[in-house]
Design an enzyme around this catalytic site. Structure first.
Site, short mmCIF file in Angstrom:
data_model
loop_
_atom_site.label_atom_id
_atom_site.label_comp_id
_atom_site.label_asym_id
_atom_site.label_seq_id
_atom_site.Cartn_x
_atom_site.Cartn_y
_atom_site.Cartn_z
N ASP A 1 30.28 35.45 48.29
CA ASP A 1 30.45 36.14 49.57
C ASP A 1 31.17 35.22 50.57
O ASP A 1 30.67 34.15 50.91
CB ASP A 1 29.04 36.48 50.09
N CYS B 1 30.72 45.64 46.47
CA CYS B 1 30.13 44.41 47.01
C CYS B 1 29.05 44.79 48.02
O CYS B 1 28.53 45.91 47.97
CB CYS B 1 31.20 43.50 47.62
N ARG C 1 35.12 41.52 49.63
CA ARG C 1 35.41 41.34 48.21
C ARG C 1 35.85 42.62 47.50
O ARG C 1 36.87 42.61 46.79
CB ARG C 1 34.18 40.74 47.50
P1 4NP Z 1 31.53 41.74 51.41
O1 4NP Z 1 31.21 40.66 52.56
O2 4NP Z 1 30.20 42.12 50.80
O3 4NP Z 1 32.40 41.01 50.47
O4 4NP Z 1 32.20 42.92 52.10
C1 4NP Z 1 30.27 40.84 53.55
C2 4NP Z 1 30.51 41.71 54.58
C3 4NP Z 1 29.58 41.87 55.59
C4 4NP Z 1 28.41 41.16 55.55
C5 4NP Z 1 28.14 40.28 54.51
C6 4NP Z 1 29.08 40.14 53.50
N1 4NP Z 1 27.46 41.31 56.59
O5 4NP Z 1 26.45 40.58 56.57
O6 4NP Z 1 27.66 42.12 57.49
#
Ligand code: 4NP
Length: 157
Positions: A125, A8, A14
């Protein structure tokens, strides 16, 4: 041995959830000696961090433990893994951009491709949203992981 990498953006929501769900399904099917798994992000911003506390809580409620530490995907991953499952369209594009040949490209598949119940193209997300978003992530990933495991068992991948 089949080696699966879940990817992800940040590798704290995710893909750690996908890894934790898949880990339990592999263990329950007694396939730990035949299938391995890991997760990574397309950015290094959260490097070394455990899964987001909200994601951990939602996973725990359904009996999964999230043990990952965030890391960025690296070029060696294209050799180390057989299947690279991306969570959304941006992750898919970003991971494909890192590939340098057709064999590597062929390993990259959208996670939602495995969904049987959910008709979605992305695992949305959940980072900036509320509990509903985390529940939806769990719903979609349980659906996809279960079919991913079946596909591997039937040697379709
Ligand atoms: P992930 O979620 O991609 O599912 O781990 C996120 C984690 C961090 C961020 C965005 C989405 N961020 O902007 O830091």
């Amino acid at each position: 041995m089949k080696r699966v990498l879940f990817v992800c953006l940040g590798n704290i929501c995710r893909s750690p959830a996908a890894e934790g769900i898949f880990a339990k399904m592999v263990k329950d099917a007694n396939l730990e000696n035949l299938i391995s798994y890991d997760s990574a992000g397309t950015i290094a911003h959260h490097r070394g961090e455990p899964a987001d506390g909200r994601m951990q809580e939602h996973a725990k409620q359904r009996g999964y433990e999230l043990l990952s530490r965030s890391r960025k995907i690296e070029l060696l991953d294209f050799d180390k893994f057989d299947i690279i499952c991306t969570m959304d369209t941006n992750n898919f594009r970003d991971v494909l951009e890192l590939t340098s040949n057709e064999q590597q490209k062929s390993k990259v598949v959208p996670m939602t491709q495995f969904c049987k119940i959910h008709e979605v193209t992305d695992v949305p997300d959940p980072y900036y949203g509320g509990d509903d978003g985390f529940r939806l992530v769990m719903d979609i990933l349980e659906d996809a992981c279960s079919e991913l495991l079946i596909s591997i068992q039937h040697e379709k991948l």
